[in-house]
Motif scaffolding. Structure first.
Motif, mmCIF file in Angstrom:
data_model
loop_
_atom_site.group_PDB
_atom_site.id
_atom_site.type_symbol
_atom_site.label_atom_id
_atom_site.label_comp_id
_atom_site.label_asym_id
_atom_site.label_seq_id
_atom_site.Cartn_x
_atom_site.Cartn_y
_atom_site.Cartn_z
ATOM 1 N N ASP A 78 -13.380 24.492 8.744
ATOM 2 C CA ASP A 78 -12.231 25.227 9.133
ATOM 3 C C ASP A 78 -11.310 25.488 8.182
ATOM 4 O O ASP A 78 -10.663 26.608 7.890
ATOM 5 N N GLN A 86 -13.591 32.850 14.120
ATOM 6 C CA GLN A 86 -14.252 32.147 15.031
ATOM 7 C C GLN A 86 -14.373 30.805 14.825
ATOM 8 O O GLN A 86 -14.667 30.383 13.724
ATOM 9 N N ASP A 131 -14.223 26.286 16.256
ATOM 10 C CA ASP A 131 -14.644 25.093 16.984
ATOM 11 C C ASP A 131 -13.917 25.104 18.295
ATOM 12 O O ASP A 131 -12.720 25.015 18.400
ATOM 13 N N PRO A 132 -14.508 25.503 19.624
ATOM 14 C CA PRO A 132 -13.834 25.476 20.937
ATOM 15 C C PRO A 132 -13.235 24.035 21.323
ATOM 16 O O PRO A 132 -12.432 23.942 22.286
ATOM 17 N N LEU A 155 -5.615 22.425 20.552
ATOM 18 C CA LEU A 155 -5.092 23.946 21.125
ATOM 19 C C LEU A 155 -4.055 24.586 20.204
ATOM 20 O O LEU A 155 -4.273 25.851 20.100
ATOM 21 N N GLN A 162 -6.693 26.173 17.926
ATOM 22 C CA GLN A 162 -7.098 27.687 18.650
ATOM 23 C C GLN A 162 -6.223 28.987 18.647
ATOM 24 O O GLN A 162 -6.696 29.889 18.516
ATOM 25 N N GLU A 163 -4.874 28.472 19.323
ATOM 26 C CA GLU A 163 -3.923 29.469 19.333
ATOM 27 C C GLU A 163 -3.724 30.419 18.148
ATOM 28 O O GLU A 163 -3.607 31.431 18.166
ATOM 29 N N ARG A 177 -5.546 30.545 15.395
ATOM 30 C CA ARG A 177 -6.578 31.082 15.044
ATOM 31 C C ARG A 177 -6.846 32.454 15.885
ATOM 32 O O ARG A 177 -7.130 33.407 15.281
ATOM 33 N N ALA A 178 -6.356 32.348 16.934
ATOM 34 C CA ALA A 178 -6.368 33.730 17.959
ATOM 35 C C ALA A 178 -5.443 34.459 17.384
ATOM 36 O O ALA A 178 -5.617 35.779 17.413
ATOM 37 N N TRP A 189 -2.279 28.722 10.116
ATOM 38 C CA TRP A 189 -3.475 28.350 10.340
ATOM 39 C C TRP A 189 -4.045 27.228 9.288
ATOM 40 O O TRP A 189 -4.507 26.213 9.487
#
Length: 89
Positions: free
Chosen positions: A3, A37, A39-40, A44, A47-48, A50-51, A84
């Motif tokens: 990542d 995209q 790693d789920p 958090l 992930q945020e 990255r979104a 990120w």
């Protein structure tokens, strides 16, 4: 590619694309979607952010594709990509 490497690649690609004319920048942005995209199971906050990067890239791509002004969209995309990378490194 882990990542951190993805985040660095996205950041560098955004910097490169910003210097290009719209028709050259658009393919660069299109190539970043898969890198954003991740790693789920990531924390958090990762992930945020990255979104946030994904959405910023989408907004840029949409503006460039439609021939709309995109100058104000580069800074938020670069800021999100830096956040990120900072979370990962």
């Amino acid at each position: 590619m882990d990542d951190l490497e993805k985040a660095e690649t996205v950041l560098q690609a955004l910097k490169t694309a910003e210097q290009q004319p719209p028709q050259a920048a658009l393919p660069i942005l299109n190539g970043l979607a898969g890198l954003v995209q991740g790693d789920p199971d990531a924390p958090l906050e990762v992930q945020e952010v990255r979104a946030d990067v994904f959405m910023a890239i989408c907004e840029l791509g949409k503006a460039l594709h439609r021939g709309q002004p995109a100058e104000a969209l580069w800074a938020p995309a670069l800021t999100a990509a830096k956040r990120w990378r900072g979370l990962l490194g």
